[in-house]
Design a protein around this motif. Structure first.
Motif, PDB file in Angstrom:
ATOM      1  N   LYS A 136       0.848  -1.200   0.000  1.00  0.00           N
ATOM      2  CA  LYS A 136       0.000   0.000   0.000  1.00  0.00           C
ATOM      3  C   LYS A 136       0.880   1.244   0.000  1.00  0.00           C
ATOM      4  CE  LYS A 136      -2.446   1.521   3.707  1.00  0.00           C
ATOM      5  NZ  LYS A 136      -2.298   2.987   3.781  1.00  0.00           N
ATOM      6  N   TYR A 145       3.520   8.982  -1.706  1.00  0.00           N
ATOM      7  CA  TYR A 145       3.094   9.501  -3.004  1.00  0.00           C
ATOM      8  C   TYR A 145       3.350  11.010  -3.109  1.00  0.00           C
ATOM      9  CZ  TYR A 145       0.475   9.701  -7.338  1.00  0.00           C
ATOM     10  OH  TYR A 145       0.126   9.862  -8.652  1.00  0.00           O
ATOM     11  N   PRO A 156       3.871   9.481  -9.054  1.00  0.00           N
ATOM     12  CA  PRO A 156       3.539   8.212  -9.722  1.00  0.00           C
ATOM     13  C   PRO A 156       4.761   7.313  -9.933  1.00  0.00           C
ATOM     14  CG  PRO A 156       2.761  10.103 -10.995  1.00  0.00           C
ATOM     15  CD  PRO A 156       3.497  10.658  -9.827  1.00  0.00           C
ATOM     16  N   VAL A 200       5.025   4.313  -7.730  1.00  0.00           N
ATOM     17  CA  VAL A 200       4.137   3.181  -8.075  1.00  0.00           C
ATOM     18  C   VAL A 200       4.828   2.310  -9.124  1.00  0.00           C
ATOM     19  CG1 VAL A 200       1.900   2.510  -9.039  1.00  0.00           C
ATOM     20  CG2 VAL A 200       2.064   4.537  -7.563  1.00  0.00           C
ATOM     21  N   VAL A 229       0.363  -2.828  -6.365  1.00  0.00           N
ATOM     22  CA  VAL A 229       0.179  -1.612  -5.560  1.00  0.00           C
ATOM     23  C   VAL A 229      -1.296  -1.310  -5.281  1.00  0.00           C
ATOM     24  CG1 VAL A 229       0.477   0.907  -5.544  1.00  0.00           C
ATOM     25  CG2 VAL A 229       2.342  -0.559  -6.325  1.00  0.00           C
ATOM     26  N   LEU A 250      -3.075   1.840  -4.183  1.00  0.00           N
ATOM     27  CA  LEU A 250      -2.820   3.284  -4.071  1.00  0.00           C
ATOM     28  C   LEU A 250      -3.893   3.896  -3.165  1.00  0.00           C
ATOM     29  CD1 LEU A 250      -0.958   5.553  -5.111  1.00  0.00           C
ATOM     30  CD2 LEU A 250      -2.602   5.932  -6.952  1.00  0.00           C
ATOM     31  N   ALA A 284      -4.575   7.297 -12.125  1.00  0.00           N
ATOM     32  CA  ALA A 284      -4.193   6.154 -11.274  1.00  0.00           C
ATOM     33  C   ALA A 284      -4.083   4.886 -12.110  1.00  0.00           C
ATOM     34  CB  ALA A 284      -5.216   5.979 -10.149  1.00  0.00           C
ATOM     35  N   THR A 336      -0.833   4.544 -13.983  1.00  0.00           N
ATOM     36  CA  THR A 336       0.383   4.169 -13.239  1.00  0.00           C
ATOM     37  C   THR A 336       0.488   2.661 -13.054  1.00  0.00           C
ATOM     38  OG1 THR A 336      -0.679   4.317 -11.076  1.00  0.00           O
ATOM     39  CG2 THR A 336       0.358   6.326 -11.906  1.00  0.00           C
ATOM     40  N   VAL A 389      -1.733   0.708 -11.091  1.00  0.00           N
ATOM     41  CA  VAL A 389      -2.105   0.215  -9.757  1.00  0.00           C
ATOM     42  C   VAL A 389      -3.033  -0.993  -9.867  1.00  0.00           C
ATOM     43  CG1 VAL A 389      -1.812   2.452  -8.666  1.00  0.00           C
ATOM     44  CG2 VAL A 389      -4.069   1.811  -9.508  1.00  0.00           C
ATOM     45  N   PHE A 437      -7.196   0.990  -5.948  1.00  0.00           N
ATOM     46  CA  PHE A 437      -7.111   2.352  -5.414  1.00  0.00           C
ATOM     47  C   PHE A 437      -8.428   2.705  -4.762  1.00  0.00           C
ATOM     48  CE2 PHE A 437      -9.355   5.208  -8.515  1.00  0.00           C
ATOM     49  CZ  PHE A 437      -9.650   4.280  -9.506  1.00  0.00           C
TER      50      PHE A 437
END
Ligand code: C5P
Length: 240
Positions: free
Chosen positions: A32, A38, A43, A46, A56, A58, A76, A79, A81, A84
């Motif tokens: 996490k 962050y 980014p 990540v 990840v 986020l 998001a 990146t 993830v 999120f």
């Protein structure tokens, strides 16, 4: 069992975060990344955790007008993830826009859409504060469950919730709704600032799909040994 454990990378530096990922990526289900890391590294952190073999989550808890949250959700997704989150208190329109934007962006990029979770009521907020400071008149557990239902109706995959809230969310939202539970402590760990702690085994027995744990592992002298111990205890999967 290991897929169910998310390690919170609440550390000061990229070096410290990547060192933990190197030590734990074959043990933990995911890592996490929250506001602390962050805000400092953006980014890129990540991408670096992904490149080091970690999925990840986020944890930026987006809460803004629907259009702004939708655009942030797209970013998001870009990146890479795995999961999120957004604040459920942003309302159904905002939640729905976030879901649609994430799915649309993932489709454009040809990647699976990340899991999207709602944050109901922060566990740092007491019932008295909820009533007095935010003007919510419903009892806190009812408010949590109502917001979880709102997330479900808006098409989110699940919520972040404290252990005691898991059973009522599960009853209201069904078996296929994800519940991610922070604030867990193995029997051998100190609670730190967490108030209503339950063990990883208890959280999973109550119906949590994933648990989030930070300091008992990340601040241990040997994070890998601490993680191994944690998995052993969580694997018992029973109330103790
Ligand atoms: O170190 P510890 O195990 O207490 O870390 C728990 C993590 O879960 C932290 O990143 C904290 O911000 C997060 N969290 C929490 N309670 C919530 C939501 C998130 O402890 N309700």
């Amino acid at each position: 069992m290991r897929e169910k454990i998310i390690i919170a990378l609440d550390v000061e530096s990229e070096e410290a975060a990547l060192s933990l990922v190197a030590q734990l990526h074959d043990l933990a289900g995911a890592f996490k990344i929250g506001l602390q890391l962050y805000s400092r590294y953006g980014p890129a952190i990540v991408c670096k955790v992904n490149a080091a073999g970690g999925k990840v989550f986020l944890d930026l808890k987006f809460h803004d007008i629907p259009n702004t949250v939708a655009r942030a959700a797209e970013a998001a997704v870009e990146t890479g993830v795995w999961m999120f989150n957004v604040h459920a208190a942003g309302g159904k329109k905002m939640l729905r826009e976030a879901v649609l934007a994430a799915v649309r962006q993932a489709g454009k990029l040809g990647v699976p859409a990340p899991l999207l979770l709602g944050v109901t009521v922060l566990t740092s907020m007491s019932e008295a504060e909820l009533h007095k400071e935010t003007g919510v008149s419903r009892a806190l557990p009812e408010q949590v469950t109502a917001l979880a239902v709102l997330c479900r109706e808006a098409g989110l995959d699940g919520v972040v919730a404290a252990g005691p809230e898991v059973p009522s969310i599960r009853r209201a939202c069904g078996l296929d709704f994800l519940i991610v539970t922070p604030g867990v402590r193995p029997a051998w760990a100190v609670p730190n600032d967490q108030q209503r702690v339950i063990t990883p085994g208890e959280a999973l027995a109550l119906g949590a799909d994933y648990i989030v744990i930070g300091r008992p592992v990340t601040a241990a002298p040997d994070p890998r040994a601490a993680a191994e111990l944690l998995f052993k205890e969580a694997g018992k999967g029973k109330l103790c």
